[in-house]
Design an enzyme around this catalytic site. Sequence first.
Site, PDB file in Angstrom:
ATOM      1  N   ASN A   1       0.846  -1.195   0.000  1.00 17.58           N
ATOM      2  CA  ASN A   1       0.000   0.000   0.000  1.00 17.58           C
ATOM      3  C   ASN A   1       0.876   1.236   0.000  1.00 17.58           C
ATOM      4  OD1 ASN A   1      -2.225   1.686   0.260  1.00 17.58           O
ATOM      5  ND2 ASN A   1      -2.225   1.569   2.490  1.00 17.58           N
TER       6      ASN A   1
ATOM      7  N   HIS B   1       1.076   5.265   1.149  1.00 12.54           N
ATOM      8  CA  HIS B   1       0.407   6.120   2.132  1.00 12.54           C
ATOM      9  C   HIS B   1       1.085   7.493   2.132  1.00 12.54           C
ATOM     10  CE1 HIS B   1      -2.016   7.063   5.610  1.00 12.54           C
ATOM     11  NE2 HIS B   1      -0.932   7.531   6.211  1.00 12.54           N
TER      12      HIS B   1
ATOM     13  N   SER C   1       5.113   6.810   2.214  1.00 13.67           N
ATOM     14  CA  SER C   1       5.555   5.472   2.624  1.00 13.67           C
ATOM     15  C   SER C   1       4.932   4.406   1.732  1.00 13.67           C
ATOM     16  CB  SER C   1       5.111   5.187   4.070  1.00 13.67           C
ATOM     17  OG  SER C   1       5.554   6.201   4.951  1.00 13.67           O
TER      18      SER C   1
ATOM     19  N   ASP D   1      -2.532   0.640   8.210  1.00 11.67           N
ATOM     20  CA  ASP D   1      -1.215   1.189   7.823  1.00 11.67           C
ATOM     21  C   ASP D   1      -0.127   0.803   8.815  1.00 11.67           C
ATOM     22  OD1 ASP D   1      -3.022   4.139   6.881  1.00 11.67           O
ATOM     23  OD2 ASP D   1      -2.380   2.464   5.604  1.00 11.67           O
TER      24      ASP D   1
HETATM   25  C1  GRF Z   1      -2.532   8.628  -2.584  1.00  8.87           C
HETATM   26  O1  GRF Z   1      -1.833   9.653  -1.898  1.00  8.87           O
HETATM   27  C2  GRF Z   1      -2.619   7.399  -1.728  1.00  8.87           C
HETATM   28  O2  GRF Z   1      -1.467   7.142  -0.961  1.00  8.87           O
HETATM   29  C3  GRF Z   1      -3.769   7.765  -0.830  1.00  8.87           C
HETATM   30  O3  GRF Z   1      -4.712   8.385  -1.682  1.00  8.87           O
HETATM   31  C4  GRF Z   1      -3.998   9.004  -2.749  1.00  8.87           C
HETATM   32  C5  GRF Z   1      -4.561   8.459  -4.032  1.00  8.87           C
HETATM   33  O4  GRF Z   1      -4.198   9.288  -5.040  1.00  8.87           O
HETATM   34  N1  GRF Z   1      -4.333   6.583  -0.187  1.00  8.87           N
HETATM   35  P1  GRF Z   1      -4.473   8.803  -6.551  1.00  8.87           P
HETATM   36  O5  GRF Z   1      -5.879   8.233  -6.578  1.00  8.87           O
HETATM   37  O6  GRF Z   1      -3.425   7.780  -6.881  1.00  8.87           O
HETATM   38  O7  GRF Z   1      -4.312  10.065  -7.371  1.00  8.87           O
END
Ligand code: GRF
Length: 193
Positions: A106, A108, A135, A144
């Site tokens: 994932n 984050h 991360s 997370d």
């Molecule tokens: C990313 O920052 C991801 O880590 C978080 O939501 C955002 C998604 O952005 N969970 P995208 O949909 O890839 O533009």
Amino acid sequence: MLTVAVLISGTGSNLRALLEAARHPDFPARIVAVGADRDAEGLAHAADFSIPSFTVPYRSFESRDAWGEALGDRLDEHRPDLVVLSGLMRLLPASLVARYAPRIINTHPAYLPEFPGAHGVRDALAAGVAQTGASVIVVDDGVDSGPILAQERIPVQQGDTEETLHERIKPVERRLLIDVVRRIATGDLALTH
Ligand code: GRF
């Protein structure tokens, strides 16, 4: 060649970066499917790259477990070596994590274990920290909380809003994610629970 399925909920900018990286013949992984828990804008990227996609609407299920089972069945159709959550705004049920762990990672938008959860950027701003980060972690049963595979510090600037800070974090997430997928594919990085 490592096969990868990506799960999203939003614009999929991180997904797009992976799709573009995987287009290069020397990239050791390929995206075989894109899934979403809703009619996500980012599904258009899968169409642009002619990658099969599917939607398993969370709201159509009685429970998180039932949704997770259905999502797992769709993922199984593509038999991915690795599942990447990139902007999936749902916690996977433990039953689904168990089906794929530790081959689920994932991204984050914070320097974990700082600011876990759905609002990492907003929480960092509210905390008034001078720096946050991005991360990439292994998904476990927590929020997370899995092993950290890669992370990098990103300064918070005067006047940052959640949007401006998040847009500065995302390019770092994309770079870290692409590098982690490459290292998993080449065997440089082993996934552990
Ligand atoms: C990313 O920052 C991801 O880590 C978080 O939501 C955002 C998604 O952005 N969970 P995208 O949909 O890839 O533009």
